[in-house]
Design a protein around this motif. Structure first.
Motif, short mmCIF file in Angstrom:
data_model
loop_
_atom_site.label_atom_id
_atom_site.label_comp_id
_atom_site.label_asym_id
_atom_site.label_seq_id
_atom_site.Cartn_x
_atom_site.Cartn_y
_atom_site.Cartn_z
N ASN A 11 0.83 -1.27 -0.13
CA ASN A 11 -0.01 -0.05 0.12
C ASN A 11 0.94 1.16 -0.11
N LYS A 13 0.18 4.13 -0.26
CA LYS A 13 -0.59 5.52 0.26
C LYS A 13 -0.32 6.46 -0.52
N HIS A 96 -9.51 0.65 5.25
CA HIS A 96 -8.18 0.86 5.70
C HIS A 96 -8.45 1.82 6.91
N GLU A 98 -6.91 4.53 7.92
CA GLU A 98 -6.68 5.85 7.59
C GLU A 98 -7.91 6.25 7.16
N GLU A 167 -5.13 -5.10 10.85
CA GLU A 167 -4.22 -4.36 10.80
C GLU A 167 -4.38 -3.54 12.32
N ALA A 171 -0.16 -0.18 15.29
CA ALA A 171 0.84 -0.57 14.77
C ALA A 171 1.04 -0.21 13.21
N ILE A 172 0.02 0.50 12.79
CA ILE A 172 0.44 1.03 11.45
C ILE A 172 1.37 2.35 11.40
N GLY A 173 2.40 2.33 10.85
CA GLY A 173 3.08 3.42 10.36
C GLY A 173 4.00 4.10 11.98
N GLY A 212 0.85 -3.68 9.52
CA GLY A 212 1.31 -2.86 10.63
C GLY A 212 2.88 -3.09 10.89
N SER A 213 3.48 -2.04 10.24
CA SER A 213 5.15 -2.00 10.60
C SER A 213 5.73 -3.31 10.27
N VAL A 214 5.37 -3.80 8.99
CA VAL A 214 5.82 -5.11 8.59
C VAL A 214 7.03 -4.49 7.83
N VAL A 233 1.82 -4.26 3.28
CA VAL A 233 2.77 -3.50 3.86
C VAL A 233 2.57 -1.96 3.42
N GLY A 234 2.89 -1.11 4.21
CA GLY A 234 2.85 0.22 4.10
C GLY A 234 4.31 0.66 3.57
N GLY A 235 4.79 1.27 4.70
CA GLY A 235 6.27 2.20 4.54
C GLY A 235 7.25 1.32 3.76
P1 PGA Z 1 2.90 0.38 7.57
O1 PGA Z 1 1.38 0.62 6.90
O2 PGA Z 1 3.36 -0.93 7.06
O3 PGA Z 1 3.37 1.50 7.19
O4 PGA Z 1 2.62 0.45 9.24
C1 PGA Z 1 0.58 -0.56 6.96
C2 PGA Z 1 -0.82 -0.28 6.22
O5 PGA Z 1 -1.20 1.00 6.46
O6 PGA Z 1 -1.30 -1.02 5.53
#
Ligand code: PGA
Length: 256
Positions: A11, A13, A96, A98, A167, A171-173, A212-214, A233-235
């Motif tokens: 993702n 974003k 999501h 967000e 998620e 834990a996200i970001g 979440g922060s994977v 996976v985000g970041g």
């Molecule tokens: P993150 O984001 O890996 O940056 O924590 C995950 C997500 O928002 O799906």
């Protein structure tokens, strides 16, 4: 052939301009085109989906959208319908955190979006998760159940191989990854709720992802858990080397 093909979804974003987005799609296409046994899904920002679609022609990598509106067309300034996405993407992230927390999306909105995506033959990636205070109050499973049942409102069946992403919002970001045991426990509950609401066959083939922060460093132990069928996976999905390493780690953990 495993019961559930693992999934790694990135993702992106609201990151990357057009040229860097094209470069990242190209790098991942070249690095991951030969990887078997894992479904890789890239979710770039909406304006770059058509570029990504063209770059991925003939590649096994899939495309996903980060957002959708349930009406097919009309006076909805700024929105993108499922009908507009069909033919370009195979997957759409719905619910999501967000979207829920920054843009006020409600549980009933996820239900409308889910149905619109399914009607157009795409796969929803339904994201759910508890807030930190809900976890601390012991409400995690209650929250997950409420979010799932609300999103499935009016749905008779969930297609085989559906995707749900657990998620935890905290834990996200944040760099605070859930422990493998916490993530496994929540994902097992999600699968049990799928069985309770639909049936055992649907639950067995449903892919439950953790997000979440994977990172490339923590993914192997998460993916080793039996009810975690991959990651959202985000970041780390913005870095070609890190995302490639994550895909390989999931393939190895799942014996793909
Ligand atoms: P993150 O984001 O890996 O940056 O924590 C995950 C997500 O928002 O799906």
């Amino acid at each position: 052939m495993p019961l559930r093909t693992p999934v790694v979804a990135g993702n992106w974003k609201m990151h990357l301009g057009r040229a860097p987005a094209r470069d990242l799609v190209t790098a991942l296409r070249d690095a991951l085109g030969g990887l078997r046994g894992v479904e890789v899904v890239l979710c770039p920002p909406a304006p770059w989906l058509a570029d990504a679609h063209d770059l991925l022609a003939g590649s096994p990598l899939h495309l996903g959208a980060q957002h959708v509106y349930w009406e097919p067309h009309g006076a909805f300034t700024g929105e993108v319908s499922a009908a507009m996405l069909a033919g370009i993407v195979q997957y759409v992230i719905i619910g999501h955190s967000e979207r829920r927390h920054r843009f006020g999306e409600r549980d009933e909105d996820t239900a409308r979006k889910l149905r619109a995506v399914l009607e157009l033959g795409m796969q929803p990636m339904l994201a759910i998760g508890e807030l930190r205070e809900q976890r601390e109050a012991g409400e995690t499973v209650t929250v997950l159940r409420r979010q799932l049942l609300a999103a499935w409102e009016g749905l008779e069946r969930l297609p085989a191989r559906s995707i749900i992403a657990y998620e935890p919002v905290w834990a996200i970001g944040t760099g605070l990854t859930a422990t493998p045991a916490m993530a496994q426990d929540a994902c097992a509950h999600v699968r049990a709720i799928v069985e309770e609401r639909f049936d055992a066959a649907t639950a067995e083939t449903c892919r439950v992802l953790y997000g979440g922060s994977v990172t490339a460093d923590n993914v192997a132990t998460l993916a080793a858990e039996p009810d975690i069928d991959g990651v959202l996976v985000g970041g780390a999905s913005l870095d070609a080397a890190a995302f490639t390493a994550i895909c390989h780690a999931v393939a190895a953990a799942k014996g793909a």
